[in-house]
Design an enzyme around this catalytic site. Structure first.
Site, PDB file in Angstrom:
ATOM      1  N   HIS A  17       0.798  -1.181  -0.163  1.00  0.00           N
ATOM      2  CA  HIS A  17      -0.096  -0.161   0.099  1.00  0.00           C
ATOM      3  C   HIS A  17       0.869   1.274  -0.036  1.00  0.00           C
ATOM      4  O   HIS A  17       0.718   2.222  -0.744  1.00  0.00           O
ATOM      5  CB  HIS A  17      -0.733   0.103   1.280  1.00  0.00           C
ATOM      6  CG  HIS A  17      -1.977  -1.056   1.329  1.00  0.00           C
ATOM      7  ND1 HIS A  17      -2.098  -1.877   2.397  1.00  0.00           N
ATOM      8  CD2 HIS A  17      -3.027  -1.319   0.607  1.00  0.00           C
ATOM      9  CE1 HIS A  17      -3.223  -2.564   2.348  1.00  0.00           C
ATOM     10  NE2 HIS A  17      -3.629  -2.556   1.187  1.00  0.00           N
ATOM     11  N   LYS A  41     -18.408  -5.822   8.639  1.00  0.00           N
ATOM     12  CA  LYS A  41     -17.122  -6.616   8.383  1.00  0.00           C
ATOM     13  C   LYS A  41     -16.107  -6.844   9.633  1.00  0.00           C
ATOM     14  O   LYS A  41     -15.845  -5.496   9.958  1.00  0.00           O
ATOM     15  CB  LYS A  41     -16.544  -6.037   7.147  1.00  0.00           C
ATOM     16  CG  LYS A  41     -15.477  -7.143   6.590  1.00  0.00           C
ATOM     17  CD  LYS A  41     -15.047  -6.751   5.140  1.00  0.00           C
ATOM     18  CE  LYS A  41     -13.652  -7.287   5.071  1.00  0.00           C
ATOM     19  NZ  LYS A  41     -12.861  -6.780   3.821  1.00  0.00           N
ATOM     20  N   ARG A  90      -2.268  -6.054  -8.312  1.00  0.00           N
ATOM     21  CA  ARG A  90      -1.354  -6.881  -8.023  1.00  0.00           C
ATOM     22  C   ARG A  90      -1.051  -7.896  -9.289  1.00  0.00           C
ATOM     23  O   ARG A  90       0.210  -8.150  -9.701  1.00  0.00           O
ATOM     24  CB  ARG A  90      -1.334  -7.700  -6.709  1.00  0.00           C
ATOM     25  CG  ARG A  90      -1.068  -6.792  -5.568  1.00  0.00           C
ATOM     26  CD  ARG A  90      -1.573  -7.817  -4.286  1.00  0.00           C
ATOM     27  NE  ARG A  90      -2.875  -7.724  -4.581  1.00  0.00           N
ATOM     28  CZ  ARG A  90      -3.762  -8.309  -3.398  1.00  0.00           C
ATOM     29  NH1 ARG A  90      -3.195  -8.277  -2.072  1.00  0.00           N
ATOM     30  NH2 ARG A  90      -4.860  -8.266  -3.442  1.00  0.00           N
ATOM     31  N   SER A 128      -3.041  -7.853   3.009  1.00  0.00           N
ATOM     32  CA  SER A 128      -3.199  -7.685   4.492  1.00  0.00           C
ATOM     33  C   SER A 128      -3.467  -8.776   5.205  1.00  0.00           C
ATOM     34  O   SER A 128      -3.025  -9.199   6.323  1.00  0.00           O
ATOM     35  CB  SER A 128      -4.259  -6.429   4.705  1.00  0.00           C
ATOM     36  OG  SER A 128      -3.815  -5.252   4.228  1.00  0.00           O
TER      37      SER A 128
END
Ligand code: PNS
Length: 169
Positions: A17, A41, A90, A128
């Protein structure tokens, strides 16, 4: 004056990030990194904790602000009049979801155009989720996140596991 927004969960912020933040900050006059506050979440860190870590890791980049938002990204973009949404890509596995999200956002709000930055190769594997997983089992995450973030992740897992001695014995 072009203003960009880089939205995400950042649970936690990783070197991947940070690489995107640094590169995007050079392309636009201002960059707002914004943490999604999603109460539905479950996350390792609260939105406030994630914002705090981002403020610390971005403190040396002059045109970067950190914020949080809830609800639809397009509403936040419209309200703050951002010109561009930044997302990192990515690998091909990211592409389908990211394309769908970018196209949905643009359908909802014409102004919400997404610019994708390809993640630097050295961070292409990093997420993450994997950082949380490695840390949960006490693995070394120093290659994945800054030290201040790593310390807070380990601390979280010590608290979660009810280790009152901070794992020192
Ligand atoms: O870091 P992430 O979890 O990949 O970020 C995803 C994020 C926060 C950019 C995305 O879930 C989002 O924008 N959520 C806000 C709700 C929304 O606008 N959803 C519609 C997008 S199609």
């Amino acid at each position: 004056m072009t203003s960009a927004i880089y939205p995400g969960s950042f649970d936690p912020v990783t070197f991947g990030h940070i690489d995107i933040i640094k590169r995007a900050s050079k392309l636009f006059d201002t960059l707002t990194v914004s943490v999604l506050e999603n109460k539905a979440k479950s996350s390792l860190f609260s939105a406030d904790e994630r914002v705090k870590m981002l403020v610390e890791v971005c403190s040396d980049i002059p045109n970067v602000k950190v914020d949080s938002f809830s609800g639809l990204l397009v509403d936040y973009v419209e309200k703050n009049n951002f010109d561009v949404v930044i997302r990192g890509l990515r690998a091909i596995t990211d592409f389908e979801y990211e394309l769908q999200m970018a196209q949905t956002n643009r359908k909802l709000l014409l102004q919400a155009d997404t610019v994708f930055l390809t993640t630097s190769l050295e961070y292409a594997y990093l997420s993450s989720t994997t950082v949380r997983e490695v840390a949960a089992f006490g693995g070394d995450i120093s290659l994945f996140v800054p030290k201040l973030v790593a310390d807070r992740i380990y601390e979280k897992f010590r608290i979660k596991n009810g280790d009152q001695n901070g794992g020192k014995d």
